[in-house]
Design a protein around this motif. Structure first.
Motif, mmCIF file in Angstrom:
data_model
loop_
_atom_site.group_PDB
_atom_site.id
_atom_site.type_symbol
_atom_site.label_atom_id
_atom_site.label_comp_id
_atom_site.label_asym_id
_atom_site.label_seq_id
_atom_site.Cartn_x
_atom_site.Cartn_y
_atom_site.Cartn_z
ATOM 1 N N ASP A 1 6.102 17.719 -10.465
ATOM 2 C CA ASP A 1 4.744 17.450 -10.923
ATOM 3 C C ASP A 1 4.335 15.994 -10.753
ATOM 4 N N TYR A 2 5.183 15.210 -10.064
ATOM 5 C CA TYR A 2 4.837 13.814 -9.854
ATOM 6 C C TYR A 2 3.565 13.729 -9.001
ATOM 7 N N LYS A 3 2.843 12.651 -9.120
ATOM 8 C CA LYS A 3 1.532 12.514 -8.475
ATOM 9 C C LYS A 3 1.620 12.758 -6.963
ATOM 10 N N THR A 4 0.571 13.354 -6.434
ATOM 11 C CA THR A 4 0.463 13.609 -5.003
ATOM 12 C C THR A 4 -0.934 13.183 -4.543
ATOM 13 N N SER A 5 -1.205 13.424 -3.276
ATOM 14 C CA SER A 5 -2.533 13.106 -2.740
ATOM 15 C C SER A 5 -3.538 14.232 -2.994
ATOM 16 N N ALA A 6 -3.085 15.318 -3.622
ATOM 17 C CA ALA A 6 -3.983 16.443 -3.906
ATOM 18 C C ALA A 6 -5.146 15.970 -4.779
ATOM 19 N N GLY A 7 -6.342 16.311 -4.378
ATOM 20 C CA GLY A 7 -7.517 15.955 -5.155
ATOM 21 C C GLY A 7 -8.112 14.600 -4.820
ATOM 22 N N VAL A 8 -7.422 13.817 -3.998
ATOM 23 C CA VAL A 8 -7.965 12.513 -3.595
ATOM 24 C C VAL A 8 -8.964 12.733 -2.463
ATOM 25 N N GLU A 9 -10.140 12.135 -2.567
ATOM 26 C CA GLU A 9 -11.209 12.346 -1.588
ATOM 27 C C GLU A 9 -10.737 11.965 -0.180
ATOM 28 N N ALA A 10 -11.127 12.791 0.788
ATOM 29 C CA ALA A 10 -10.723 12.548 2.178
ATOM 30 C C ALA A 10 -11.221 11.189 2.669
ATOM 31 N N ASP A 11 -12.440 10.800 2.269
ATOM 32 C CA ASP A 11 -12.984 9.510 2.693
ATOM 33 C C ASP A 11 -12.177 8.339 2.147
ATOM 34 N N THR B 1 0.838 -1.205 0.000
ATOM 35 C CA THR B 1 0.000 0.000 0.000
ATOM 36 C C THR B 1 0.870 1.250 0.000
ATOM 37 N N ASP B 2 0.287 2.334 -0.487
ATOM 38 C CA ASP B 2 0.916 3.651 -0.370
ATOM 39 C C ASP B 2 0.426 4.269 0.935
ATOM 40 N N HIS B 3 1.152 4.002 2.009
ATOM 41 C CA HIS B 3 0.772 4.579 3.302
ATOM 42 C C HIS B 3 0.763 6.102 3.205
ATOM 43 N N VAL B 4 1.697 6.623 2.425
ATOM 44 C CA VAL B 4 1.748 8.041 2.060
ATOM 45 C C VAL B 4 1.836 8.092 0.544
ATOM 46 N N ILE B 5 0.958 8.837 -0.119
ATOM 47 C CA ILE B 5 0.938 8.873 -1.581
ATOM 48 C C ILE B 5 2.242 9.433 -2.126
#
Length: 282
Positions: free
Chosen positions: A69-79, A55-59
């Motif tokens: 510009d590599y992928k981040t957790s920005a925009g991923v739903e909090a739920d 798992t990605d414990h941290v994105i």
């Protein structure tokens, strides 16, 4: 024996978008976790004996430092984000080996786990459970393969070549040229899938591609322009290949037998009751 290595991040996203909402007694969204746990338990019930979930414990990972510009957790739903630690806890309670990644990514863990498991002569196949094209670089013959659990399609080395036009060892070079929108790097201008496949099918790696396009002898559209772009943006090409190259040096387990499922822990019964009591939206 077969060893199953599961992309927990992909599975959590897949179940989150496929299942109706379900909240436990504390109001936490748990539908995706419940779905993944049920799915993994189903694999075990159908005969999977050696299983691990990455798992990605941290994105975010070390790659964000290489390319902003590599992928981040920005925009991923909090739920959805809130279910990652719950998934890790639930799978551990189920008795499944879990590899939560912080500095590295889940894909790196899958690659490292596959490389080590494949060294064991008692292992018949290592089955990497994800459709992610990054993991195609790990495929080796029919011994290390990918499984898309949604479609139940297995991709061995021949199928990698049929799909991408290059061998698994060239996948990072291929992604460097064509880019990977999901991971946030663009590739090189003008280098499409067909052009990249045609060139890399002959030369395998970026550094082996001659500067003089007239020596390529490949069926690619406007090779002179492709060569000029590669010469101009060579540094970016090597950087993107570094982003696409999965790290296999991560120490995850001592022996394949560490991945054997021996049944749920005592904590799982209580967790299962909480899952069963969750209220599902219509």
């Amino acid at each position: 024996m077969d060893v199953y290595l599961i992309d927990g991040t992909y599975e959590l996203f897949r179940h989150y978008h496929a299942l109706p909402s379900a909240r436990d007694a504390h109001g936490r969204e748990i539908a995706a976790v419940r779905g993944v746990v049920g799915s993994v338990l189903g694999m075990v019930n159908r005969g999977a004996t050696h299983v691990a979930v990455a798992t990605d414990h941290v994105i975010e990972s070390f790659r964000n430092e290489l390319w902003p510009d590599y992928k981040t957790s920005a925009g991923v739903e909090a739920d959805l984000l809130a279910q990652f630690p719950l998934l890790e806890d639930a799978l551990s309670a189920l008795g499944v080996a879990v590899w939560p990644m912080i500095e590295f990514e889940a894909d790196d863990a899958l690659a490292a786990g596959a490389a080590k498991a494949a060294l064991n002569p008692d292992v018949d196949r290592v089955i990497i459970c994800t459709p992610d094209k990054d993991l195609a670089q790990c495929v080796r013959g029919t011994r290390v393969v990918q499984l898309n659990r949604r479609t139940n399609v297995i991709r061995d080395e021949q199928h990698v070549v049929e799909k991408f036009g290059v061998r698994p060892v060239s996948i990072p070079d291929y992604l460097a040229l064509v880019g990977d929108a999901a991971d946030g790097y663009p590739g090189l201008v003008g280098w499409g899938a067909k052009s990249a496949a045609a060139v890399l099918a002959r030369f395998d790696h970026l550094e082996a591609i001659p500067d003089d396009w007239r020596t390529w002898s490949v069926n690619a559209f406007n090779p002179a322009r492709l060569a000029a772009v590669l010469a101009r943006d060579r540094d970016h090409a090597f950087l993107f290949r570094d982003l696409a190259t999965l790290r296999t040096h991560i120490d995850l387990f001592d022996d394949v037998d560490d991945l054997r499922w021996r049944g749920p822990t005592p904590a799982f019964a209580n967790l299962a009751r909480q899952f069963d009591a969750a209220i599902t939206s219509e």
